[in-house]
Write a protein that holds these residues in place. Structure first.
Motif, mmCIF file in Angstrom:
data_model
loop_
_atom_site.group_PDB
_atom_site.id
_atom_site.type_symbol
_atom_site.label_atom_id
_atom_site.label_comp_id
_atom_site.label_asym_id
_atom_site.label_seq_id
_atom_site.Cartn_x
_atom_site.Cartn_y
_atom_site.Cartn_z
ATOM 1 N N GLY A 133 35.736 44.490 54.002
ATOM 2 C CA GLY A 133 36.583 43.478 53.393
ATOM 3 C C GLY A 133 36.991 43.774 51.976
ATOM 4 N N SER A 162 41.485 39.384 53.517
ATOM 5 C CA SER A 162 41.233 39.855 52.155
ATOM 6 C C SER A 162 42.535 40.183 51.440
ATOM 7 C CB SER A 162 40.335 41.096 52.168
ATOM 8 O OG SER A 162 38.974 40.731 52.160
ATOM 9 N N VAL A 315 38.851 38.660 47.767
ATOM 10 C CA VAL A 315 38.126 39.412 48.797
ATOM 11 C C VAL A 315 37.426 38.442 49.744
ATOM 12 C CG1 VAL A 315 36.153 40.921 49.228
ATOM 13 C CG2 VAL A 315 37.820 41.509 47.462
#
Length: 396
Positions: A133, A162, A315
């Motif tokens: 990610g 993300s 993120v």
């Protein structure tokens, strides 16, 4: 957001029962019935779900194969990271691609200048993986590819939802692949986007059999019940899995696995994936995953620091990845306690010789991961961390 922040009320409702079970913690999110039967979400769908070029596949690797075919990459070179799972490489090789590996360093770091120095006359594309990610140097690689006339393929299989710099991962390149079921509980499925359009001779994926998709959906619902401690759900799920593993002459009963099976080329994702996609609460997923990642960091970083110690804005972490010199012993001890954790790509692919990239070899020998997905509440995360800490104390 910090680890003490309070998740939204909708997130709390979603996970409020998940801590009642004193043992079973699934590695990936489970299927809640309302994701099949409830109302569609009122908010717009996030990238990539409304992209005109999106195609849904049984698994994303088969879409990457079709990307290579659409671009006519057979016989041409793709620059590829030395740390990878295996199936993404197998997909390109099956399409006739020649691969040149570039280094991946400690901390899963990629140096754009090193990639640039490897570009040769037959180079046609660069392949970048967003690990767990967290974004790779996608802005720099995108600029490099524009400058040198190459295509950029983003592997966002581990990075659905993300962002980097406020822009979704998968939107920087010329094509991108996403694994759905690792982030949202689709029974199966990957998605691939290619904004420039697909070649006319690369057909759209054919439908995945509804009966098979239904069986996978039932398994994920039973997994949800097992996670919540519903009596008998674990036994029922194990019985269902035994039935599903009976000999099957067709390829459709195959589990996702770690292979590229040519019989599955061109196979779609099935009828249940769109239902889940349309009903998820995506902001809540991102918030809960970030919260859980930070909570694990608070509890474990002194003994098992994460590979990615910082959690940048945007993120959506897929899992908490770490390295330990006691990798196999930790797996054994946790296994005896009934806890399964993820193995972060330990297998050495035959296409790359051991010793060619020592830092990658070290990652393969030492890397593991813990789940931080949206079904896990604070109590569950704390129990997971406590079991891991007990195991570490026993080993050391």
């Amino acid at each position: 957001m910090d680890a003490s922040s309070i998740p939204t009320e909708s997130t709390n409702r979603r996970v409020e029962d998940s801590g009642r079970r004193r043992g079973f913690i699934p590695n990936f999110p489970t299927l809640w019935p309302h994701l099949l039967l409830g109302r569609k979400a009122a908010s717009p769908l996030p990238f990539p779900f409304e992209e005109p070029s999106i195609r849904y596949y049984f698994l994303a690797r088969y879409g990457i194969y079709d990307v290579a075919r659409s671009w006519g990459l057979s016989g041409k070179e793709v620059l590829f990271p030395a740390y990878f799972h295996s199936v993404e490489l197998d997909a390109l090789v099956a399409a006739g691609v020649q691969v040149r590996f570039y280094p991946v360093h400690k901390g899963l770091r990629v140096d754009v200048d090193e990639v640039a120095r490897l570009i040769g006359p037959s180079s046609a594309a660069v392949y970048v993986i967003h690990y767990a990610g967290f974004p790779g140097p996608v802005e720099g690689l995108a600029a490099l590819c524009r400058e040198r006339g190459l295509r950029l393929i983003e592997d966002a299989a581990l990075a659905l939802l993300s962002q980097s710099g406020g822009r979704p991962l998968g939107s920087f390149g010329d094509a991108a692949g996403f694994c759905l079921y690792k982030t949202i509980p689709t029974p199966i499925g990957g998605a691939v986007v290619m904004p420039s359009g697909w070649a006319e001779d690369v057909a759209k994926p054919r439908p995945y059999p509804a009966i098979r998709a239904g069986a996978r959906a039932v398994n994920l619902i039973l997994l949800n019940l097992q996670m919540r401690g519903i009596i008998g759900s674990g036994s029922l799920r194990r019985a269902a899995l035994r039935l599903r593993r009976r000999p099957d002459r067709t390829p459709h009963g195959l589990p996702p696995g770690s292979t590229f099976d040519r019989r599955l080329i061109g196979l779609g994702a099935g009828p249940f994936a769109p239902r889940v996609i349309e009903r998820e609460d995506y902001p809540a997923i991102v918030e809960r995953r970030r919260h859980n990642y930070l909570r694990l960091t608070q509890r474990l970083s002194s003994v098992l620091p994460p590979i990615f110690p910082a959690l940048p804005v945007g993120v959506c972490p897929l899992f908490y990845a770490f390295q330990t010199p006691h990798r196999q012993r930790l797996l054994d001890v946790l296994g005896r306690r009934g806890v399964e954790i993820g193995e972060f790509w330990p297998e050495q692919h035959p296409a790359i010789a051991a010793g060619s990239f020592p830092e990658v070899d070290e990652i393969r020998r030492t890397a593991l991961w813990l789940p931080c997905h949206q079904d896990l509440d604070d109590d569950t995360i704390d129990r997971l961390a406590a079991v891991v800490l007990e195991a570490i104390s026993e080993i050391t």
